[in-house]
Design an enzyme around this catalytic site. Structure first.
Site, PDB file in Angstrom:
ATOM      1  N   SER A  80     -12.456  95.835  20.601  1.00 25.47           N
ATOM      2  CA  SER A  80     -11.527  95.886  19.806  1.00 25.47           C
ATOM      3  C   SER A  80      -9.936  95.875  20.462  1.00 25.47           C
ATOM      4  O   SER A  80      -9.079  96.381  19.984  1.00 25.47           O
ATOM      5  CB  SER A  80     -11.482  97.205  18.832  1.00 25.47           C
ATOM      6  OG  SER A  80     -12.843  97.138  18.184  1.00 25.47           O
ATOM      7  N   ARG A  81     -10.008  95.160  21.559  1.00 23.68           N
ATOM      8  CA  ARG A  81      -8.806  94.943  22.492  1.00 23.68           C
ATOM      9  C   ARG A  81      -8.293  96.382  23.122  1.00 23.68           C
ATOM     10  O   ARG A  81      -7.285  96.502  23.377  1.00 23.68           O
ATOM     11  CB  ARG A  81      -7.911  94.109  21.843  1.00 23.68           C
ATOM     12  CG  ARG A  81      -8.143  92.793  21.305  1.00 23.68           C
ATOM     13  CD  ARG A  81      -8.391  91.938  22.460  1.00 23.68           C
ATOM     14  NE  ARG A  81      -8.673  90.553  22.182  1.00 23.68           N
ATOM     15  CZ  ARG A  81      -9.926  90.204  22.131  1.00 23.68           C
ATOM     16  NH1 ARG A  81     -10.878  90.706  22.360  1.00 23.68           N
ATOM     17  NH2 ARG A  81     -10.006  88.791  22.026  1.00 23.68           N
ATOM     18  N   LEU A  82      -9.241  97.355  23.116  1.00 19.68           N
ATOM     19  CA  LEU A  82      -8.619  98.524  23.474  1.00 19.68           C
ATOM     20  C   LEU A  82      -9.273  98.831  24.932  1.00 19.68           C
ATOM     21  O   LEU A  82     -10.026  99.472  25.455  1.00 19.68           O
ATOM     22  CB  LEU A  82      -9.360  99.746  22.687  1.00 19.68           C
ATOM     23  CG  LEU A  82      -9.092  99.706  21.164  1.00 19.68           C
ATOM     24  CD1 LEU A  82      -9.563 100.967  20.611  1.00 19.68           C
ATOM     25  CD2 LEU A  82      -7.469 100.154  21.050  1.00 19.68           C
TER      26      LEU A  82
END
Length: 213
Positions: free
Chosen positions: A190-192
């Site tokens: 999730s691009r975290l």
């Protein structure tokens, strides 16, 4: 035109927590470098070196890391190359290791300085003979008429140096980049992404901060 906006990966191979960090950045870098080598990826010591010209235009290119120390990274090049000319005017550089196969990146910032002659001699004499001759052949970053001219020059020099040791060109050497910041990036879902940066403090040690992805 290819629609690159739809290209994406969901990074999920690993994570990076504060408990994974080492006191000195070079120790974590060495651990990741070994894992990059063990992964079988091509040129795990390949790094993007970015310099800035006198007009403020940045340039980036791939070079090979040839040694590292507690506080520095070492690479070799032609002193007539564009990057070397930039460094002579502005020694501030950035270095990036793009280990995409492991969903990782490591970014260094620091200051470059020329290696001593003895350090250059030690590395040059360890190179394969054709690579030594190649250093004489190419005046890096200069414009040439055709590849055939380069190959012809190489064969001419190979004949010239067919006996005895290949001398070290006066225009060839290396740089030591003394780094003052190191960022470790680990891709996450999730691009975290996990990002930690080491920054040298006034006491000569390292302050560590987590960065937002």
């Amino acid at each position: 035109m290819i629609d690159v906006s739809v290209l994406r990966e969901n990074y999920a191979k690993s994570g990076l927590s504060r408990d994974d960090l080492t006191e000195k950045p070079i120790d974590l870098f060495e651990k990741w470098l070994k894992q990059a080598i063990d992964s079988g990826m091509p040129d795990p010591n390949g790094m993007v070196v970015s310099t800035v010209d006198p007009e403020g235009q940045p340039y980036s290119r791939m070079v090979l890391l040839k040694n590292y120390e507690e506080n520095s990274l070492i690479f070799f090049t032609n002193y007539g190359s564009r990057k070397a000319q930039h460094i002579e005017k502005n020694p501030k550089v950035s270095i990036l290791f793009p280990w995409f196969l492991l969903e990782r990146q490591v970014a260094f910032t620091g200051t470059a300085e020329r290696l001593s002659y003895l350090e250059v001699v030690k590395y040059f004499t360890s190179r394969p003979r054709d690579s030594q001759i190649g250093a004489w052949t190419s005046h890096q970053s200069s414009k040439i008429s055709a590849r055939s001219a380069l190959e012809s020059k190489f064969m001419e020099l190979k004949q010239k140096f067919k006996e005895g040791k290949v001398p070290i060109p006066t225009f060839w050497g290396g740089y030591r980049v003394r780094f003052d910041s190191v960022e470790f990036w680990q891709g996450r879902p999730s691009r975290l992404h996990d990002r930690f940066i080491y920054e040298r403090n006034a006491e000569g040690g390292w302050d560590i901060s987590r960065l937002a992805p």
